[in-house]
Design a protein around this motif. Sequence first.
Motif, PDB file in Angstrom:
ATOM      1  N   ARG A 166      -2.414 -21.529  96.844  1.00 31.33           N
ATOM      2  CA  ARG A 166      -1.536 -22.035  95.796  1.00 31.33           C
ATOM      3  C   ARG A 166      -1.758 -23.531  95.611  1.00 31.33           C
ATOM      4  O   ARG A 166      -1.698 -24.059  94.506  1.00 31.33           O
ATOM      5  CB  ARG A 166      -0.068 -21.769  96.174  1.00 31.33           C
ATOM      6  N   GLN A 167      -2.074 -24.220  96.704  1.00 28.58           N
ATOM      7  CA  GLN A 167      -2.368 -25.646  96.619  1.00 28.58           C
ATOM      8  C   GLN A 167      -3.632 -25.886  95.798  1.00 28.58           C
ATOM      9  O   GLN A 167      -3.671 -26.756  94.933  1.00 28.58           O
ATOM     10  CB  GLN A 167      -2.546 -26.223  98.016  1.00 28.58           C
ATOM     11  N   ASN A 168      -4.676 -25.130  96.095  1.00 31.32           N
ATOM     12  CA  ASN A 168      -5.935 -25.310  95.373  1.00 31.32           C
ATOM     13  C   ASN A 168      -5.782 -24.997  93.896  1.00 31.32           C
ATOM     14  O   ASN A 168      -6.420 -25.602  93.041  1.00 31.32           O
ATOM     15  CB  ASN A 168      -7.018 -24.416  95.990  1.00 31.32           C
ATOM     16  N   GLN A 169      -4.921 -24.021  93.583  1.00 32.26           N
ATOM     17  CA  GLN A 169      -4.734 -23.616  92.200  1.00 32.26           C
ATOM     18  C   GLN A 169      -3.898 -24.621  91.427  1.00 32.26           C
ATOM     19  O   GLN A 169      -4.191 -24.934  90.266  1.00 32.26           O
ATOM     20  CB  GLN A 169      -4.051 -22.243  92.158  1.00 32.26           C
ATOM     21  N   ASN A 170      -2.839 -25.140  92.051  1.00 29.61           N
ATOM     22  CA  ASN A 170      -1.897 -26.005  91.352  1.00 29.61           C
ATOM     23  C   ASN A 170      -2.085 -27.484  91.642  1.00 29.61           C
ATOM     24  O   ASN A 170      -1.411 -28.322  91.049  1.00 29.61           O
ATOM     25  CB  ASN A 170      -0.457 -25.608  91.732  1.00 29.61           C
ATOM     26  N   GLY A 171      -2.969 -27.813  92.552  1.00 24.87           N
ATOM     27  CA  GLY A 171      -3.157 -29.209  92.927  1.00 24.87           C
ATOM     28  C   GLY A 171      -2.137 -29.631  93.973  1.00 24.87           C
ATOM     29  O   GLY A 171      -1.288 -28.867  94.397  1.00 24.87           O
ATOM     30  N   GLY A 172      -2.218 -30.893  94.381  1.00 25.20           N
ATOM     31  CA  GLY A 172      -1.283 -31.383  95.390  1.00 25.20           C
ATOM     32  C   GLY A 172      -1.878 -31.315  96.778  1.00 25.20           C
ATOM     33  O   GLY A 172      -2.533 -30.339  97.131  1.00 25.20           O
ATOM     34  N   MET A 173      -1.613 -32.365  97.569  1.00 22.70           N
ATOM     35  CA  MET A 173      -2.193 -32.461  98.909  1.00 22.70           C
ATOM     36  C   MET A 173      -1.145 -32.318 100.010  1.00 22.70           C
ATOM     37  O   MET A 173      -1.430 -32.530 101.176  1.00 22.70           O
ATOM     38  CB  MET A 173      -2.894 -33.822  99.071  1.00 22.70           C
ATOM     39  N   GLY A 174       0.089 -31.989  99.643  1.00 18.85           N
ATOM     40  CA  GLY A 174       1.136 -31.875 100.642  1.00 18.85           C
ATOM     41  C   GLY A 174       1.674 -33.222 101.094  1.00 18.85           C
ATOM     42  O   GLY A 174       2.154 -33.347 102.218  1.00 18.85           O
ATOM     43  N   LEU A 175       1.591 -34.236 100.216  1.00 19.62           N
ATOM     44  CA  LEU A 175       2.070 -35.571 100.569  1.00 19.62           C
ATOM     45  C   LEU A 175       3.325 -35.965  99.793  1.00 19.62           C
ATOM     46  O   LEU A 175       3.976 -36.953 100.137  1.00 19.62           O
ATOM     47  CB  LEU A 175       0.975 -36.615 100.306  1.00 19.62           C
ATOM     48  N   GLY A 176       3.658 -35.192  98.758  1.00 19.32           N
ATOM     49  CA  GLY A 176       4.784 -35.558  97.902  1.00 19.32           C
ATOM     50  C   GLY A 176       6.107 -35.612  98.632  1.00 19.32           C
ATOM     51  O   GLY A 176       6.817 -36.616  98.591  1.00 19.32           O
ATOM     52  N   LEU A 177       6.454 -34.535  99.328  1.00 18.57           N
ATOM     53  CA  LEU A 177       7.732 -34.490 100.033  1.00 18.57           C
ATOM     54  C   LEU A 177       7.722 -35.394 101.262  1.00 18.57           C
ATOM     55  O   LEU A 177       8.767 -35.924 101.654  1.00 18.57           O
ATOM     56  CB  LEU A 177       8.063 -33.051 100.429  1.00 18.57           C
ATOM     57  N   ALA A 178       6.559 -35.578 101.882  1.00 15.98           N
ATOM     58  CA  ALA A 178       6.460 -36.522 103.001  1.00 15.98           C
ATOM     59  C   ALA A 178       6.772 -37.933 102.516  1.00 15.98           C
ATOM     60  O   ALA A 178       7.458 -38.711 103.194  1.00 15.98           O
ATOM     61  CB  ALA A 178       5.068 -36.467 103.622  1.00 15.98           C
ATOM     62  N   SER A 179       6.278 -38.255 101.323  1.00 14.62           N
ATOM     63  CA  SER A 179       6.563 -39.560 100.727  1.00 14.62           C
ATOM     64  C   SER A 179       8.048 -39.692 100.410  1.00 14.62           C
ATOM     65  O   SER A 179       8.655 -40.746 100.651  1.00 14.62           O
ATOM     66  CB  SER A 179       5.735 -39.741  99.451  1.00 14.62           C
ATOM     67  N   CYS A 180       8.653 -38.617  99.891  1.00 12.49           N
ATOM     68  CA  CYS A 180      10.094 -38.622  99.601  1.00 12.49           C
ATOM     69  C   CYS A 180      10.902 -38.902 100.874  1.00 12.49           C
ATOM     70  O   CYS A 180      11.855 -39.690 100.853  1.00 12.49           O
ATOM     71  CB  CYS A 180      10.530 -37.280  99.013  1.00 12.49           C
ATOM     72  N   LYS A 181      10.514 -38.268 101.953  1.00 15.31           N
ATOM     73  CA  LYS A 181      11.215 -38.451 103.226  1.00 15.31           C
ATOM     74  C   LYS A 181      11.142 -39.903 103.688  1.00 15.31           C
ATOM     75  O   LYS A 181      12.146 -40.491 104.124  1.00 15.31           O
ATOM     76  CB  LYS A 181      10.607 -37.537 104.295  1.00 15.31           C
ATOM     77  N   SER A 182       9.958 -40.502 103.594  1.00 18.26           N
ATOM     78  CA  SER A 182       9.801 -41.902 103.996  1.00 18.26           C
ATOM     79  C   SER A 182      10.679 -42.822 103.159  1.00 18.26           C
ATOM     80  O   SER A 182      11.334 -43.727 103.684  1.00 18.26           O
ATOM     81  CB  SER A 182       8.331 -42.328 103.861  1.00 18.26           C
TER      82      SER A 182
END
Length: 348
Positions: free
Chosen positions: A303-319
């Motif tokens: 799903r990541q490869n299809q929709n893009g995104g590296m799994g950093l968005g929510l990690a950034s939100c948390k920071s």
Amino acid sequence: MKLKIKLPLLFMLVFVLIIFPGAVFIRNFMTEKPKILRLPLMPIQLEVAFYLLILTGMVFVILAVYLHFNITKPLQFLNTRLKRVNISRPVILSSKRRDEIGELYNHFNEMEDRLYQAHKEQIGMIAAMAHDLKTPLTTINGFVELLALQKNLSEKETQEYYELILKKTKHIAELINTFSSYTKGEVELDALDMKSVPAQKLFASIATEYETELSGFDFELAWENSFKANQHIMIDEHMIRRVFGNLFSNAVRYGERKDLKVYMQGYVRGEYAFFQVEDNGAGVPEKELPLLFQKFFTVDKSRQNQNGGMGLGLASCKSIIEHHGGEISAFPSHYGGLGIRFALPLVK
């Protein structure tokens, strides 16, 4: 019992054991009352001093032993452990004490655990970056070898290979830009421009902005808040807007519904302003909810490869939220999709 209570009580005890008996001795000798412990051939003043010296010595021996076993020794042990901090395998420093020394031990354990988690995240980040870069590079290398070894390729096949190489090259560039943006954002968190902002005004501004944006995708945003006009939060508005941007982007990217609907709420509980974004999309398995804020974590690689995104968005939100003194969490929305809730301290 806290040391700030123990120590005054201890010194008060010393005062009672030394000053009070001393005063009694002096009073007895001054009034020439019977002296039960009177030593022969010793002047009265020397006799008083002698007994006070013995009493003082006993008290300070007891005080020295107490301080050694209750303060000096625990601090020496902690100092030794500090020299052997292990970020790869933390060892719990146990203490049953409920005073400041016990709190110091607990804070040391928390510090070592944070170091361990940071070390683990660094290793995970390097592994994830290596994996994400290795995949397209392997593909590029394969096509370059084909072009180099197969001299009889048709013009159409050669063009297709070049286009695939170009596509993978662009993907690598996107990965690097994503990593760069994340690290840049982390650096910016050390210089937040904090200002007092009305929670109600901020909520309405963001809701209006994304209501228009979602309508462009034929999606819907329902929003409501119970903030009062005098309730303010101290924030870097640019950073908080980035949080909302990530949340709405994830809802659109991973919602996987043509009739996607996003729900946004704002309310106050205690001393915090709460913001909540939910959707009626595909959602996330409940067991994976606590992992969403880890760097490079994705629910489904395909799903990541299809929709893009590296799994950093929510990690950034948390920071960002934690740098504002707040907390963020994920929960299964009763609308069927994913819910994200974060809290920011109200200005007192």
